[in-house]
Design a protein around this motif. Structure first.
Motif, short mmCIF file in Angstrom:
data_model
loop_
_atom_site.label_atom_id
_atom_site.label_comp_id
_atom_site.label_asym_id
_atom_site.label_seq_id
_atom_site.Cartn_x
_atom_site.Cartn_y
_atom_site.Cartn_z
N THR A 161 12.40 39.47 144.79
CA THR A 161 12.60 38.66 143.58
C THR A 161 11.42 38.80 142.62
O THR A 161 11.61 39.00 141.41
N SER A 209 11.83 43.63 135.25
CA SER A 209 12.53 43.15 134.05
C SER A 209 11.56 43.03 132.88
O SER A 209 11.91 43.34 131.73
N ARG A 210 10.34 42.55 133.16
CA ARG A 210 9.33 42.46 132.10
C ARG A 210 9.00 43.85 131.55
O ARG A 210 8.93 44.06 130.34
N GLN A 241 11.62 42.20 141.06
CA GLN A 241 12.68 42.27 140.05
C GLN A 241 12.20 41.66 138.74
O GLN A 241 12.50 42.18 137.65
N ASP A 242 11.46 40.54 138.84
CA ASP A 242 10.92 39.91 137.62
C ASP A 242 9.95 40.84 136.90
O ASP A 242 10.00 40.98 135.67
N GLU A 243 9.06 41.45 137.68
CA GLU A 243 8.08 42.38 137.10
C GLU A 243 8.80 43.56 136.41
O GLU A 243 8.45 43.94 135.30
N ASP A 253 2.04 44.07 139.92
CA ASP A 253 2.52 42.82 140.51
C ASP A 253 1.52 42.31 141.56
O ASP A 253 1.14 41.14 141.56
#
Lengths: 288, 288
Positions: B247, B254-255, B250-252, A199
């Motif tokens: 946030t 989820s990927r 969390q996106d990373e 990230d």
């Protein structure tokens, strides 16, 4: 034990060889591997007694065959040794996941599956290769064995003694229990560390961010420096348990996020306090 | 500099005092704190020249006032020193978040806000207290200063020199930039580690899980052993930037989870490879 055959004489296999030699508990240790050069280096270093490129000859009359090669090779190694396997030879492995290895062994070994004992030594792998092997890598470390109802009790006992001669504490549990435990305390942390670094590395200001990262970041992300291939294989092999762990962690993180959204200092303090108490108690226990 | 006043003579403040003494760059170092005992210990150890319980007297004729007490005390310290503050005295701090400190200083100091320079030394805080203070805690470490358009250039220069005398590399940036950077590389990792340990500690089989946790877990969770109060305060102080980071993470995650759900080995490998390359490059650069 008269003859031990080790497939893959790197840090893991080489350290078993050195520990058994030191304990005087194996008359002959034979190494098998894909790299002639690396096997010759293991002979030169005195880690193994001999290298052998003929698998039938290597496995003949072996008391134990230890598969310590990368897990992706387990199936082809089992397939290769199967025709030469005597009824008295015990096979074990050192892979980080166990349900997948047992399924593979069952399929390939068939009736001889009772001679197979899944194993997982919990020892650091920061360095790799036979030059990093040491006699005391397993001293006071945990080794988990995952026998099934079909496993020959004598085979379990022989593998247990192999690791005890290396100084390890041996525990037995079902493969599914093993895989759940390590999904939580090892595989998930690795994925979380990989995700954080990926990230940050993808940001426009990555260089600036890395420039101010300090000792907390260093320790948290150390495991993100691990081998990509190995962790791809572990992730896929333990996919189901790991997905459960990711989901549980996402829930925990969402709860923490909500506390912050609500500026709920008491709830944040309570969570941090539970975690720091548990972490510090764990560290004290491990130091004993 | 003739007179330096340090509020909070623990690891951070005490190490500044020791470094300035070693560099011979302060004629007199006065300590102020809530604990008479701890201040006396700082005097006995030769870390400060004198302890002072009268704030007006302490601050009088000071060249620099350094606030190195827990950040929750910053407002009350600023309020206490305000009436005694000469126009020639520079005030700085050592807190881990900066936007909140600047807002607080602006409100309390009013017209004298131009004498305040926000600062953040990036140095380990595994130990605490004046007995842990050392002369070289800041050697080759980063110190970030967050002046505003209103800040007196001479004040900035004086604080810059203070840290340079301690051996630190000084960088200036806006407080919001500082807070975004540290949300990503420090505050988020702390919260992620707290969350993992809390998640595991709450399980029925927590003891079993902790029993098999090894060196990867140890390093990943080291920062989860940090002070709960300090991290509650930092989280709340840097709430907005930290929520953005959670946030993004969390996106990373989820990927990554989706790659695993799809058993997409290539995508997992690519992510792990990017992360391990970035992590190992960073470690090499830091070792230089």
């Amino acid at each position: 034990m008269k003859k031990i055959v080790i497939f893959g004489v790197g840090l893991i296999g080489g350290s078993v060889a050195l520990a058994l030699k030191k304990a005087g508990s194996a008359a002959q240790i034979i190494g098998v591997g894909r790299s002639t050069e690396s096997l010759q280096s293991a002979v030169d270093l005195g880690v193994i007694d001999a290298a052998c490129s003929d698998i039938t000859q290597a496995v003949q009359n072996a008391d134990i065959v230890l598969i310590a090669a990368p897990v992706a090779q387990t199936a082809s190694i089992l397939t290769a040794i199967k025709p030469a396997l005597a009824a008295t030879t015990v096979i074990t492995d050192a892979g980080s996941t166990k349900s997948d290895v047992l399924a593979c062994a069952k399929e390939i070994l068939g009736e001889q599956f009772n001679q197979f004992v899944g194993g997982h030594p919990i020892a650091g792998a920061e360095k790799s290769g036979v030059t990093a092997a040491t006699t005391d890598l397993y001293r006071n470390k945990n080794v988990v064995l995952t026998p099934t109802d079909a496993t020959d009790p004598d085979a379990i006992q022989r593998v247990r003694e192999l690791w005890q001669h290396c100084g390890a504490n041996v525990t037995e549990m079902p493969a599914t229990t093993h895989d759940s435990i390590f999904a939580a305390v090892s595989h998930l942390p690795h994925l979380l560390a990989f995700a954080l670094v990926d990230d940050i590395a993808s940001r426009k200001n990555a260089e600036q961010l890395f420039g101010f990262a300090a000792s907390g970041f260093r320790d948290f992300t150390r495991i993100a420096g691990s081998h990509p291939e190995m962790w791809r294989d572990i992730s896929l092999a333990n996919r189901s348990a790991l997905l459960n762990e990711i989901t549980a962690y996402q829930d925990e993180l969402s709860r923490l996020k909500q506390m912050l959204e609500l500026s709920d200092g008491d709830a944040l303090h309570a969570l941090f306090d539970r975690a720091s108490t548990a972490r510090n108690n764990w560290a004290k226990l491990k130091e004993q």
